[in-house]
Design a protein around this motif. Sequence first.
Motif, PDB file in Angstrom:
ATOM      1  N   ARG A  34       0.817  -1.291  -0.005  1.00  0.00           N
ATOM      2  CA  ARG A  34       0.000   0.063   0.063  1.00  0.00           C
ATOM      3  C   ARG A  34       0.712   1.179  -0.035  1.00  0.00           C
ATOM      4  NH1 ARG A  34      -4.934   0.090  -1.528  1.00  0.00           N
ATOM      5  NH2 ARG A  34      -5.331   1.971  -0.141  1.00  0.00           N
ATOM      6  N   ALA A  35       2.039   1.294   0.795  1.00  0.00           N
ATOM      7  CA  ALA A  35       2.893   2.350   0.880  1.00  0.00           C
ATOM      8  C   ALA A  35       3.570   2.649  -0.634  1.00  0.00           C
ATOM      9  CB  ALA A  35       3.816   2.225   1.995  1.00  0.00           C
ATOM     10  N   TYR A  36       3.759   1.379  -1.329  1.00  0.00           N
ATOM     11  CA  TYR A  36       4.344   1.523  -2.540  1.00  0.00           C
ATOM     12  C   TYR A  36       3.436   1.960  -3.484  1.00  0.00           C
ATOM     13  CZ  TYR A  36       6.486  -0.089  -6.957  1.00  0.00           C
ATOM     14  OH  TYR A  36       7.179   0.357  -8.098  1.00  0.00           O
ATOM     15  N   ARG A  37       2.186   1.706  -3.551  1.00  0.00           N
ATOM     16  CA  ARG A  37       1.138   1.999  -4.351  1.00  0.00           C
ATOM     17  C   ARG A  37       1.046   3.606  -4.374  1.00  0.00           C
ATOM     18  NH1 ARG A  37      -2.247  -0.927  -7.545  1.00  0.00           N
ATOM     19  NH2 ARG A  37      -2.960   0.980  -7.971  1.00  0.00           N
ATOM     20  N   GLY A  38       1.329   4.249  -2.759  1.00  0.00           N
ATOM     21  CA  GLY A  38       1.330   5.647  -2.717  1.00  0.00           C
ATOM     22  C   GLY A  38       2.632   6.350  -3.303  1.00  0.00           C
ATOM     23  N   TYR A  39       3.541   5.680  -3.250  1.00  0.00           N
ATOM     24  CA  TYR A  39       4.590   6.123  -3.972  1.00  0.00           C
ATOM     25  C   TYR A  39       4.344   6.393  -5.225  1.00  0.00           C
ATOM     26  CZ  TYR A  39       8.955   5.826  -6.660  1.00  0.00           C
ATOM     27  OH  TYR A  39      10.078   6.233  -7.554  1.00  0.00           O
ATOM     28  N   GLN A  40       3.825   5.178  -5.912  1.00  0.00           N
ATOM     29  CA  GLN A  40       3.530   5.302  -7.479  1.00  0.00           C
ATOM     30  C   GLN A  40       2.505   6.517  -7.890  1.00  0.00           C
ATOM     31  OE1 GLN A  40       1.883   1.115  -8.344  1.00  0.00           O
ATOM     32  NE2 GLN A  40       3.766   0.844  -9.224  1.00  0.00           N
ATOM     33  N   ARG A  41       1.717   6.942  -7.001  1.00  0.00           N
ATOM     34  CA  ARG A  41       0.903   8.135  -7.038  1.00  0.00           C
ATOM     35  C   ARG A  41       1.530   9.363  -6.969  1.00  0.00           C
ATOM     36  NH1 ARG A  41      -2.429   5.097  -4.118  1.00  0.00           N
ATOM     37  NH2 ARG A  41      -2.383   6.684  -2.240  1.00  0.00           N
ATOM     38  N   THR A  42       2.323   9.440  -6.081  1.00  0.00           N
ATOM     39  CA  THR A  42       2.946  10.768  -5.612  1.00  0.00           C
ATOM     40  C   THR A  42       4.342  10.995  -5.807  1.00  0.00           C
ATOM     41  OG1 THR A  42       3.570  10.039  -3.286  1.00  0.00           O
ATOM     42  CG2 THR A  42       1.101  10.795  -3.515  1.00  0.00           C
ATOM     43  N   HIS A  43       5.108   9.962  -6.264  1.00  0.00           N
ATOM     44  CA  HIS A  43       6.449   9.931  -6.410  1.00  0.00           C
ATOM     45  C   HIS A  43       7.277  10.538  -5.270  1.00  0.00           C
ATOM     46  CE1 HIS A  43       5.712   8.520 -10.306  1.00  0.00           C
ATOM     47  NE2 HIS A  43       4.982   9.367 -10.808  1.00  0.00           N
ATOM     48  N   SER A  44       6.697  10.283  -4.291  1.00  0.00           N
ATOM     49  CA  SER A  44       7.609  10.450  -3.039  1.00  0.00           C
ATOM     50  C   SER A  44       8.330   9.792  -2.599  1.00  0.00           C
ATOM     51  CB  SER A  44       6.426  10.860  -1.654  1.00  0.00           C
ATOM     52  OG  SER A  44       7.031  11.080  -0.611  1.00  0.00           O
ATOM     53  N   THR A  45       9.702   9.945  -2.497  1.00  0.00           N
ATOM     54  CA  THR A  45      10.867   8.951  -2.030  1.00  0.00           C
ATOM     55  C   THR A  45      10.684   8.547  -0.723  1.00  0.00           C
ATOM     56  OG1 THR A  45      12.284  10.711  -1.452  1.00  0.00           O
ATOM     57  CG2 THR A  45      12.479   9.889  -3.718  1.00  0.00           C
ATOM     58  N   ARG A  46       9.993   9.356   0.139  1.00  0.00           N
ATOM     59  CA  ARG A  46       9.756   8.813   1.438  1.00  0.00           C
ATOM     60  C   ARG A  46       8.628   7.799   1.619  1.00  0.00           C
ATOM     61  NH1 ARG A  46       9.204  14.310   5.307  1.00  0.00           N
ATOM     62  NH2 ARG A  46      11.283  14.890   5.212  1.00  0.00           N
ATOM     63  N   LEU A  47       7.546   7.872   0.679  1.00  0.00           N
ATOM     64  CA  LEU A  47       6.886   6.681   0.967  1.00  0.00           C
ATOM     65  C   LEU A  47       7.471   5.431   0.222  1.00  0.00           C
ATOM     66  CD1 LEU A  47       3.235   8.199  -0.306  1.00  0.00           C
ATOM     67  CD2 LEU A  47       3.905   7.082   1.692  1.00  0.00           C
ATOM     68  N   LEU A  48       8.352   5.779  -0.688  1.00  0.00           N
ATOM     69  CA  LEU A  48       9.214   4.207  -1.207  1.00  0.00           C
ATOM     70  C   LEU A  48      10.057   3.943  -0.102  1.00  0.00           C
ATOM     71  CD1 LEU A  48       9.612   2.422  -3.513  1.00  0.00           C
ATOM     72  CD2 LEU A  48      11.427   4.195  -4.320  1.00  0.00           C
ATOM     73  N   ALA A  49      10.491   4.780   0.786  1.00  0.00           N
ATOM     74  CA  ALA A  49      11.652   4.306   1.651  1.00  0.00           C
ATOM     75  C   ALA A  49      10.876   3.657   2.915  1.00  0.00           C
ATOM     76  CB  ALA A  49      12.148   5.391   2.051  1.00  0.00           C
ATOM     77  N   LEU A  50       9.701   4.104   3.207  1.00  0.00           N
ATOM     78  CA  LEU A  50       8.779   3.611   4.379  1.00  0.00           C
ATOM     79  C   LEU A  50       8.242   2.226   3.818  1.00  0.00           C
ATOM     80  CD1 LEU A  50       7.426   4.228   6.871  1.00  0.00           C
ATOM     81  CD2 LEU A  50       5.501   5.093   5.715  1.00  0.00           C
ATOM     82  N   SER A  51       7.887   1.993   2.652  1.00  0.00           N
ATOM     83  CA  SER A  51       7.512   0.837   1.956  1.00  0.00           C
ATOM     84  C   SER A  51       8.609  -0.237   2.292  1.00  0.00           C
ATOM     85  CB  SER A  51       7.151   0.839   0.538  1.00  0.00           C
ATOM     86  OG  SER A  51       6.964  -0.463   0.079  1.00  0.00           O
TER      87      SER A  51
END
Length: 101
Positions: A34-51
């Motif tokens: 789910r966090a990775y999907r959020g990264y795909q929508r927002t391109h936030s490296t923080r969400l990718l790192a959190l995932s």
Amino acid sequence: MQGVTTTGGPTVLVLALFVGVFASIALASVIAYRAYRGYQRTHSTRLLALSAGLFTLVAVPKVLNLALSTLRYPADTTSTVAATARLAGLCIVLYAIYAGD
């Protein structure tokens, strides 16, 4: 027909432990996805790192622990590898929290 035998406790307790381990791996995977999907929508490296951090913190040590135990590595090696994975996961989560975008 031969029954199930376990080492370290009653069969029900061992099975409950395995169910708990697999449930925590599944839940960590869902949260990381789910966090990775959020990264795909927002391109936030923080969400990718959190995932990546959450997955590394929860699922990876459990999988390593199961795999190394199954392969009969010594308990201290298994514990050290799992602890190192947890530490890496915590560092990635800290990066997600404190890094600038």
